[in-house]
Write an enzyme that holds these catalytic residues in place. Structure first.
Site, short mmCIF file in Angstrom:
data_model
loop_
_atom_site.label_atom_id
_atom_site.label_comp_id
_atom_site.label_asym_id
_atom_site.label_seq_id
_atom_site.Cartn_x
_atom_site.Cartn_y
_atom_site.Cartn_z
N LYS A 258 0.81 -1.20 0.00
CA LYS A 258 0.00 0.00 0.00
C LYS A 258 0.85 1.26 0.00
O LYS A 258 0.47 2.27 -0.55
CB LYS A 258 -0.92 0.01 1.23
CG LYS A 258 -2.18 -0.81 1.03
CD LYS A 258 -3.03 -0.80 2.27
CE LYS A 258 -2.57 -1.88 3.24
NZ LYS A 258 -3.51 -2.14 4.32
N ARG A 259 1.98 1.18 0.66
CA ARG A 259 2.86 2.35 0.72
C ARG A 259 3.23 2.85 -0.67
O ARG A 259 3.37 4.03 -0.89
CB ARG A 259 4.13 2.02 1.49
CG ARG A 259 4.15 2.50 2.91
CD ARG A 259 5.57 2.47 3.47
NE ARG A 259 6.20 1.18 3.22
CZ ARG A 259 5.97 0.10 3.96
NH1 ARG A 259 5.14 0.17 4.97
NH2 ARG A 259 6.56 -1.03 3.70
#
Length: 493
Positions: A258-259
């Site tokens: 997700k980062r």
RNA sequence: GCCCCCAUCGUCUAGGGGACUAGGACGUGGCCCUUUCAAGGCUAAAACCGGGGUUCGAAUCCCCGUGGGGGCACCA
């Protein structure tokens, strides 16, 4: 070797968060195999974990797949011969299958409390041992187990993994994978809440739904032998198993996460990519080539080409780092291959999103001017937004031609203004010829004159081709803008 | 700690014993074209993780290292 018999395949996501490109690629390969063989592509929602359920994520999955053009034949919204397609609506099936395995002596009821399991796990960890269920309830007499269950004692169902020997699992890409059965755990098949875990639910559904090829993420490789064992316990024939490599983040270090959606300019979520001006053709093309190749040179494919050419044999087992500049490249290619009317159609909502009111019809003549200049649909706004404003507001300093004075620039602008004013309407060929003539007459390079006019007319240094832009804008607009530039330059001088 | 998978330019990849002075693409540099920006054309730099085998011959097969990734839940 290309598969010849119709493949029934499925994409089986769990609705636990946003839908990312890794899932999209898995879905894509499944879709390709189904379409190529004339089989079916099925969507099944694996929502047996109530704690991780995220409302709305099923919708995002379906919307993303639709946007990408990966339409399914059976699914939670469409129904189909094996409905329902949400596992939470199929619990009786799993329960019955779990009990069947217990009756066959291939699974057992386990009454160990979560506390005992946690303590055991902690102890093993402290002793640097791999976590492993100790088999306490496996040794229970069937009669006793049945009695405790009948008495309402909380329990789960565990798979009885053979205590010796090896299990061989065959992956289409990697060949035989062999493990010692002792390294396998007696996994839980049915939780104490009566819901199945993946290991049971997915196997039962794949079998019941007639799945012939399982293309899934390689996260499942470690539990793959367990799944083979479950199939064997039921006496079922194995499907073709294919474990797809994972996506690594752009640096190539670590799994895509997700980062990465927030760290870079481009997102890992298809729906975000859509918002950023990527076309689905490009995303599909890009995704297809991360883990699969056709040959040593062909790389531009539409969905139909992929359906034609896809092959399990050309899948690559090694992990691939996501490369967004390549996505940009494909996006440019697919934008350029769009018919002009289609490009206009796709551009309309983009301008709308940027609060520029313009109709699709307005965009049709503009499309060919910007088509080969934009890499994302959104760049069209930057490139040609000036077309739809009341006026542009260049700064006097920017209007001065390269290597020229303000006065000389002003004079050039006035001459151009007069030249344009003398025409009834603007025609590209003659306008260009006359402006070139003017440059020569003034002793200017074409680039010098055009640069001044470009900024006067568009307000920007980078724009679609000047002549065509002026023709599109129309005599009145052009005259007004050129006159204003003349004023600005004269004031500055 | 244990188990599993993977390993060619920075990145995506072609290659499946001799056709390899290792090919293509993205990105990067240069040149050409050119009214800006693109697009297009040409061009340059850039890789077989290491060590052992097998073989007349290894990027390709085997083993061991190393590195990377994944997994070890009443998650999927």
């Amino acid at each position: 070797m290309t598969e010849t018999t119709p493949a029934r395949v499925r994409y089986a996501p769990s609705p636990t968060g946003r839908f990312h490109i890794g899932g999209a690629r898995t879905a894509l390969y499944n879709y390709l195999l189904a379409r190529q063989t004339g089989g079916q592509f099925i969507i099944r929602i694996e929502d047996t974990d109530r704690k991780r359920f995220v409302p709305g994520s099923e919708q995002e999955i379906l919307e993303s797949l639709n946007w990408l053009g990966l339409h399914w034949d059976e699914g939670p919204d469409l129904g189909g011969p094996h409905a329902p397609y949400r596992q939470s609506e199929r619990v009786d099936l799993y329960r019955a299958h779990a009990e069947q395995l217990v009756e066959l002596g291939l699974a057992y009821f386990c009454f160990c409390s979560p506390e005992r399991l946690a303590a055991m796990r902690q102890d093993l960890e402290r002793r640097k041992q791999p976590p492993h269920y100790d088999g306490l309830c496996r040794r229970l007499a069937p009669a006793e187990a049945a009695a405790r269950r009948a008495a309402g004692e909380s329990h789960v169902v565990r798979l009885k993994v053979p205590e010796s020997g090896r299990t061989t699992a065959v992956d289409r890409l990697r060949g035989e994978i062999q493990v010692e059965n002792t390294s396998l755990d007696d996994v839980i098949l049915l939780k104490s809440d009566g819901l199945p875990v993946y290991h049971l639910a997915a196997m039962v559904d794949d079998r019941l739904m007639g799945i012939t090829h399982v293309l899934r993420s390689s996260e499942w490789l470690p539990t793959f032998p367990l799944h083979v064992l479950i199939y064997q316990a039921f006496g079922w024939e194995q499907p073709v198993w294919v474990h797809l490599s994972v996506f690594l983040n752009p640096s190539g270090k670590g799994k895509m996460s997700k980062r990465d959606a927030v760290s870079g300019a481009s997102s890992i979520y298809p729906l975000d990519l859509r918002e950023q001006g990527y076309v689905p053709e490009a995303v599909v093309n890009w995704l297809a080539l991360m883990g699969w190749s056709y040959d040593d040179r062909t790389e531009v494919f539409g969905l139909e080409d992929l359906v034609q050419r896809f092959s399990l044999d050309r899948l690559n087992p090694s992990p691939a780092a996501v490369n967004y500049s390549k996505l940009d490249h494909f996006n440019g290619i697919h934008i350029r291959s769009l018919p002009e009317a289609e490009l206009a159609r796709r551009l309309a909502p983009v301008f709308e999103r940027h609060r520029i009111s313009v109709t699709e019809a307005d965009l049709v003549p503009l499309a060919p001017l910007i088509q080969e200049r934009i890499r994302t649909l959104d760049e069209a706004v930057e490139m040609a937004g000036f077309m739809f404003g009341e006026s542009v507001s260049p700064v006097a300093a920017d209007l001065i031609g390269p290597g020229m004075t303000a006065a000389a620039s002003a004079a050039a602008v006035r001459r151009a203004q007069r030249l344009i004013g003398e025409r009834e309407r603007l025609e590209p060929e003659s306008l260009e010829a006359e402006l070139r003539g003017l440059a020569e007459e003034l002793g200017l390079k074409v680039g010098q004159l055009f640069t001044i006019l470009r900024i006067a007319v568009t307000g920007q240094r980078v724009s679609p081709p000047l002549i065509e832009t002026m023709v599109l804008l129309g005599r009145e607009q052009v005259l007004e803008r050129v006159a204003r530039a003349g004023d600005l330059l004269e004031d500055a001088g």
